[in-house]
Design a protein around this motif. Structure first.
Motif, short mmCIF file in Angstrom:
data_model
loop_
_atom_site.label_atom_id
_atom_site.label_comp_id
_atom_site.label_asym_id
_atom_site.label_seq_id
_atom_site.Cartn_x
_atom_site.Cartn_y
_atom_site.Cartn_z
N ALA A 133 0.84 -1.19 0.00
CA ALA A 133 0.00 0.00 0.00
C ALA A 133 0.88 1.25 0.00
N PHE A 134 0.55 2.20 -0.86
CA PHE A 134 1.39 3.38 -1.04
C PHE A 134 0.48 4.57 -1.31
N ALA A 135 0.41 5.51 -0.37
CA ALA A 135 -0.50 6.65 -0.48
C ALA A 135 0.16 7.78 -1.27
N PRO A 136 -0.63 8.61 -1.94
CA PRO A 136 -0.07 9.67 -2.80
C PRO A 136 0.53 10.83 -2.02
N LEU A 137 1.46 11.53 -2.67
CA LEU A 137 2.06 12.72 -2.11
C LEU A 137 1.03 13.85 -2.04
N TYR A 138 0.21 13.96 -3.08
CA TYR A 138 -0.88 14.94 -3.13
C TYR A 138 -2.17 14.22 -3.50
N ASP A 139 -3.29 14.77 -3.04
CA ASP A 139 -4.57 14.12 -3.34
C ASP A 139 -5.11 14.47 -4.72
N GLY A 140 -4.38 15.27 -5.47
CA GLY A 140 -4.80 15.63 -6.82
C GLY A 140 -5.43 17.00 -6.91
N GLN A 141 -5.67 17.63 -5.78
CA GLN A 141 -6.31 18.95 -5.79
C GLN A 141 -5.28 20.07 -5.80
N VAL A 142 -4.24 19.92 -6.58
CA VAL A 142 -3.25 20.97 -6.75
C VAL A 142 -3.11 21.26 -8.24
N ALA A 143 -2.73 22.48 -8.56
CA ALA A 143 -2.59 22.86 -9.97
C ALA A 143 -1.32 22.25 -10.56
N THR A 144 -1.44 21.70 -11.74
CA THR A 144 -0.30 21.07 -12.40
C THR A 144 -0.21 21.53 -13.85
N LEU A 145 0.96 21.30 -14.42
CA LEU A 145 1.21 21.51 -15.83
C LEU A 145 1.48 20.15 -16.46
N PRO A 146 1.24 19.99 -17.75
CA PRO A 146 1.46 18.68 -18.38
C PRO A 146 2.95 18.37 -18.56
N GLY A 147 3.28 17.10 -18.55
CA GLY A 147 4.64 16.66 -18.85
C GLY A 147 5.55 16.60 -17.64
N ALA A 148 6.74 16.07 -17.86
CA ALA A 148 7.77 15.93 -16.82
C ALA A 148 8.94 16.85 -17.14
N GLU A 149 9.61 17.32 -16.10
CA GLU A 149 10.83 18.10 -16.29
C GLU A 149 11.94 17.16 -16.77
N GLY B 299 -4.43 10.05 -6.96
CA GLY B 299 -3.67 11.20 -6.52
C GLY B 299 -2.38 11.35 -7.30
N LEU B 300 -1.47 12.15 -6.79
CA LEU B 300 -0.21 12.48 -7.45
C LEU B 300 0.97 11.97 -6.63
#
Length: 277
Positions: A27-43, A210-211
């Motif tokens: 079991a592994f819980a997310p760092l964020y629940d998904g309710q944060v603003a994001t931009l597409p793609g990875a750095e 989540g994220l």
């Protein structure tokens, strides 16, 4: 049933139970629940150093640093990767930006191995090149497509909860870290130089919606080089992490402590500080 048969059955049951325990999802819980603003793609960042660089301080199967030998040129492991990405080793080519998927190789990989290991996009500063040298020659390849390193970071978005695994196809080495709630992290990697392979976590991960933060670094010395990030869901086939599931934090949204938490969790805080100097 004889005592011998009973003993065999006991060993078999014990083995099956052991396999079951190893394969149990984590079991592994997310760092964020998904309710944060994001931009597409990875750095993403790509750097290539001179092939004749001879500064590696890595010791491997020998008490002396590899760079002290005449053949000890180029990248030999994660310690060299860290120095390259920190700017301590001058880059002869570099590129930074965002990418939709993590799936890159050099021309030698595409020439010889994309039909067996999966197709890859050509790295951003590479050009198409065909050596016409037998693929069994492991060190063959375009001279300007050797001794390169990559760094990727960002977020993996889980929309459908369930059992997932993540893997990296690498040549020659890599490290990968997945970060969840409260800084909990899962790591896989192969240091030094290794035969081309795909490596995933020993157990599936039960991921909630989540994220999740991640960091991936890779390096290639000679010949074919590749790095890709894939996942499998519910025991299915390996697939490239889809475009819609890679994200970056929108810079204006998180408070400074959140950014600091993510950097610390990913282990890139010191790396970022060195780059600002």
């Amino acid at each position: 049933m004889s005592i011998r048969s009973l003993g065999t059955l006991t060993v078999l049951c014990t083995s099956l139970l052991s396999l079951s325990a190893v394969a149990a999802p984590i079991a592994f819980a997310p760092l964020y629940d998904g309710q944060v603003a994001t931009l597409p793609g990875a750095e993403a960042e790509f750097r290539r150093i001179a092939n004749d660089w001879q500064g590696s301080q890595i010791t491997w199967k020998d008490p002396n640093p590899i760079g002290t030998y005449s053949w000890g040129t180029g990248l030999w492991g994660q310690a060299d990767w860290q120095r390259v990405m920190a700017g301590e080793v001058p880059a002869v080519q570099q590129w930074a930006g965002s990418v939709d998927q993590i799936n890159f190789g050099n021309a030698r990989y595409i020439e010889c191995y994309d039909s067996t290991w999966g197709p890859a996009s050509l790295g951003p500063f590479f050009t198409p090149f065909v050596t016409n040298v037998a693929c069994t020659n492991a060190e063959a390849g375009a001279p300007d497509q050797q001794n390169w390193a990559t760094h990727f970071s960002g977020l993996i978005r889980i929309i459908n909860p369930g059992a997932y695994n993540l893997s990296v196809l690498y040549d020659d080495g890599f490290f990968f870290r997945l970060v969840g709630a409260n800084g909990q992290a899962m790591n896989i990697g192969q240091d030094y130089l290794n035969s081309r392979q795909r490596e995933g976590f020993d157990s599936d991960l039960l991921l909630s919606a989540g994220l999740y933060g991640f960091e991936l670094g890779s390096w290639n010395r000679l010949g074919a080089g590749v790095v890709d990030l894939r996942w499998s869901r519910e025991g299915g086939q390996w697939e490239l992490v889809p475009v819609d599931n890679l994200a970056r934090l929108a810079q204006a949204v998180p408070e400074p402590p959140v950014l600091a938490l993510l950097a610390a969790a990913l282990g890139i805080g010191a790396w970022l500080r060195r780059r600002r100097v």
